[in-house]
Design a protein around this motif. Sequence first.
Motif, PDB file in Angstrom:
ATOM      1  N   ALA A  64       0.710  -1.206  -0.057  1.00 16.59           N
ATOM      2  CA  ALA A  64      -0.065  -0.030  -0.029  1.00 16.59           C
ATOM      3  C   ALA A  64       0.848   1.095  -0.045  1.00 16.59           C
ATOM      4  O   ALA A  64       0.634   2.357  -0.849  1.00 16.59           O
ATOM      5  N   TYR A 121       2.688   1.415  -3.826  1.00 15.42           N
ATOM      6  CA  TYR A 121       1.957   1.613  -4.946  1.00 15.42           C
ATOM      7  C   TYR A 121       0.882   2.765  -4.420  1.00 15.42           C
ATOM      8  O   TYR A 121       0.068   2.976  -5.241  1.00 15.42           O
ATOM      9  N   ASP A 139      -5.715   1.051   0.045  1.00 10.93           N
ATOM     10  CA  ASP A 139      -5.039   2.509  -0.314  1.00 10.93           C
ATOM     11  C   ASP A 139      -5.704   3.314  -1.401  1.00 10.93           C
ATOM     12  O   ASP A 139      -6.728   2.897  -1.723  1.00 10.93           O
ATOM     13  N   ILE A 167      -5.422  -1.709  -9.379  1.00  9.37           N
ATOM     14  CA  ILE A 167      -4.930  -2.713 -10.132  1.00  9.37           C
ATOM     15  C   ILE A 167      -5.931  -3.186 -11.437  1.00  9.37           C
ATOM     16  O   ILE A 167      -6.843  -3.121 -11.323  1.00  9.37           O
ATOM     17  N   ALA A 215       2.392  -6.713 -12.036  1.00  8.64           N
ATOM     18  CA  ALA A 215       1.558  -6.202 -12.693  1.00  8.64           C
ATOM     19  C   ALA A 215       2.223  -4.653 -13.289  1.00  8.64           C
ATOM     20  O   ALA A 215       3.507  -4.492 -12.852  1.00  8.64           O
ATOM     21  N   GLY A 247       9.544  -4.303  -6.719  1.00  6.96           N
ATOM     22  CA  GLY A 247       9.518  -5.370  -5.890  1.00  6.96           C
ATOM     23  C   GLY A 247       9.913  -6.753  -7.016  1.00  6.96           C
ATOM     24  O   GLY A 247      10.604  -6.319  -8.014  1.00  6.96           O
ATOM     25  N   PHE A 248       9.687  -7.731  -6.230  1.00  9.15           N
ATOM     26  CA  PHE A 248      10.562  -9.005  -6.715  1.00  9.15           C
ATOM     27  C   PHE A 248       9.347 -10.000  -7.052  1.00  9.15           C
ATOM     28  O   PHE A 248       9.455 -11.070  -7.718  1.00  9.15           O
ATOM     29  N   LEU A 274       7.048 -11.652  -5.449  1.00  5.66           N
ATOM     30  CA  LEU A 274       7.028 -12.757  -4.297  1.00  5.66           C
ATOM     31  C   LEU A 274       6.034 -12.422  -3.230  1.00  5.66           C
ATOM     32  O   LEU A 274       5.579 -13.280  -2.640  1.00  5.66           O
ATOM     33  N   GLY A 275       5.992 -11.207  -2.778  1.00  3.94           N
ATOM     34  CA  GLY A 275       5.273 -10.657  -1.527  1.00  3.94           C
ATOM     35  C   GLY A 275       3.880 -11.316  -1.515  1.00  3.94           C
ATOM     36  O   GLY A 275       3.499 -11.886  -0.402  1.00  3.94           O
ATOM     37  N   LEU A 276       3.193 -10.970  -2.526  1.00  4.00           N
ATOM     38  CA  LEU A 276       1.925 -11.647  -2.503  1.00  4.00           C
ATOM     39  C   LEU A 276       1.582 -13.167  -2.557  1.00  4.00           C
ATOM     40  O   LEU A 276       0.833 -13.792  -1.943  1.00  4.00           O
ATOM     41  N   ALA A 277       2.551 -13.666  -3.092  1.00  8.94           N
ATOM     42  CA  ALA A 277       2.387 -15.211  -3.359  1.00  8.94           C
ATOM     43  C   ALA A 277       2.887 -15.622  -1.838  1.00  8.94           C
ATOM     44  O   ALA A 277       2.000 -16.703  -1.438  1.00  8.94           O
TER      45      ALA A 277
HETATM   46  P1  ADP Z   1       6.209  -6.675  -5.627  1.00  2.79           P
HETATM   47  O1  ADP Z   1       7.351  -7.419  -4.812  1.00  2.79           O
HETATM   48  O2  ADP Z   1       6.472  -6.935  -7.095  1.00  2.79           O
HETATM   49  O3  ADP Z   1       5.565  -5.713  -5.238  1.00  2.79           O
HETATM   50  P2  ADP Z   1       3.991  -8.472  -4.810  1.00  2.79           P
HETATM   51  O4  ADP Z   1       3.775  -9.747  -4.907  1.00  2.79           O
HETATM   52  O5  ADP Z   1       3.971  -7.691  -3.458  1.00  2.79           O
HETATM   53  O6  ADP Z   1       5.366  -7.997  -5.675  1.00  2.79           O
HETATM   54  O7  ADP Z   1       2.952  -7.740  -5.804  1.00  2.79           O
HETATM   55  C1  ADP Z   1       2.700  -8.373  -7.234  1.00  2.79           C
HETATM   56  C2  ADP Z   1       2.209  -7.134  -7.965  1.00  2.79           C
HETATM   57  O8  ADP Z   1       0.787  -6.783  -7.562  1.00  2.79           O
HETATM   58  C3  ADP Z   1       2.996  -6.015  -7.765  1.00  2.79           C
HETATM   59  O9  ADP Z   1       4.128  -5.852  -9.064  1.00  2.79           O
HETATM   60  C4  ADP Z   1       2.184  -4.684  -8.270  1.00  2.79           C
HETATM   61  O10 ADP Z   1       1.963  -4.600  -9.507  1.00  2.79           O
HETATM   62  C5  ADP Z   1       0.775  -5.316  -7.752  1.00  2.79           C
HETATM   63  N1  ADP Z   1       0.309  -4.779  -6.428  1.00  2.79           N
HETATM   64  C6  ADP Z   1       0.457  -5.285  -5.188  1.00  2.79           C
HETATM   65  N2  ADP Z   1       0.086  -4.488  -4.196  1.00  2.79           N
HETATM   66  C7  ADP Z   1      -0.620  -3.267  -5.024  1.00  2.79           C
HETATM   67  C8  ADP Z   1      -1.242  -2.344  -4.550  1.00  2.79           C
HETATM   68  N3  ADP Z   1      -1.605  -1.945  -3.288  1.00  2.79           N
HETATM   69  N4  ADP Z   1      -1.726  -1.218  -5.488  1.00  2.79           N
HETATM   70  C9  ADP Z   1      -1.469  -1.710  -6.779  1.00  2.79           C
HETATM   71  N5  ADP Z   1      -0.723  -2.719  -7.006  1.00  2.79           N
HETATM   72  C10 ADP Z   1      -0.509  -3.472  -6.302  1.00  2.79           C
END
Ligand code: ADP
Length: 381
Positions: free
Chosen positions: A281, A284, A308, A313, A328, A338-339, A341-344
Amino acid sequence: MNQKQTNVNQFTQSSAIDRLMFIKDRLLLAKTAIIAYIIAISIVAICTVVGNILFSVVDQSNLIMLYLLGVVFVATSNNGHQGPAILAALLSTLAFDFFFIPPFLSFNVSDIQYFFTLMVMLVISQTISHLTIRVQRHVEAIRNAKIKAETEQLRNIFLTSISHDMRTPLTIIMGSASTLLQPEKISMDVHKELARNIYEESKRLNNIVVNVLQIIRLESGAIKLSKRLHSIEDILNNVLERLAEELHGHSVKLHIAKYMPLIPLDHILIEQVIINLIENAIKYSKVNTPIEISARTINKNVLIKIADKGKGIEPHDLENIFNKFYRANTKSDTDNEGFGLGLAICKHIVQAHGGKIWAENDRNGGAIFYFTLPLPGEACI
Ligand code: ADP
């Protein structure tokens, strides 16, 4: 007992355990084989009973079909083992001879014609069982090849991503460090700037390594949940305290419903989920925009929301962003790419708790992330 004796004892113990494991495996295999042969005999018996019921209304050639069907069933249900199918084929021929070829209830064959019928039935049933097993093995081989190809592809994506993402911070660190090695050529301000670069980029490298290790451990099942009852309010306050510095410039609106029950969770892992979502949050959305965090119960779950006021998205990315290495097109406002991996990692952790995680876009702008955790003794929604 001296060291040598201890080693000998340990060796004897471990080889005895190995032998026991071997015997256990053999017994298990023998048990599976016996069950397969019993099933083969039962199928022939069932075909015979059904054949006897139908004998007055269908002719002999159709009864042969019934037995052949039984052989196909045995061949397909035995994971490529030929023995039970061969037995079913032999027994089917004998049963057909005994019950349906005159003289009945005898293995004698009155007419030479019937002898040919039996031979043809035996050959066809053997061929069918053989072909069915070959097809099964072929399908299995294709499936294994596909899994291997997918694993290979994933490993390539992983290596490409990791080497690309590590190269950028490493190049900056090397460049800054080599300039710092000639202090006479740079001012104090540049000196500080370069040192800050090294610090920031090392932090980024560290994040990459920590995330990669975390996903490997989660995927391999090496991380076991250590669940205890926790107050979600304490967890959220704890996380906000830890992120105070990063949150600087954002106003946080925290709403926690009254009378929230304690939730069974692994607090280290769930804190990590919340940290990843809040860090995203921050990443982005623009500074000075609010971040809203709330927790309430819904359908026997606790629902946590982190919203946020960033760009949101793209609809087609809403599902994919939870996949490994998926990024994205949303550009980070903090220039802190980022990389992927955070959301995975969040998805793994939430699912391991029996919950769900998803993202939506706010009609008034921005992204909203939700995740649920089951209340004590409940399944997820
Ligand atoms: P990264 O380390 O690239 O942020 P994440 O797995 O955390 O990897 O997120 C994957 C993708 O999801 C990001 O590259 C971003 O494009 C999108 N994303 C995640 N959180 C947000 C958010 N709060 N607002 C907009 N896009 C987001």
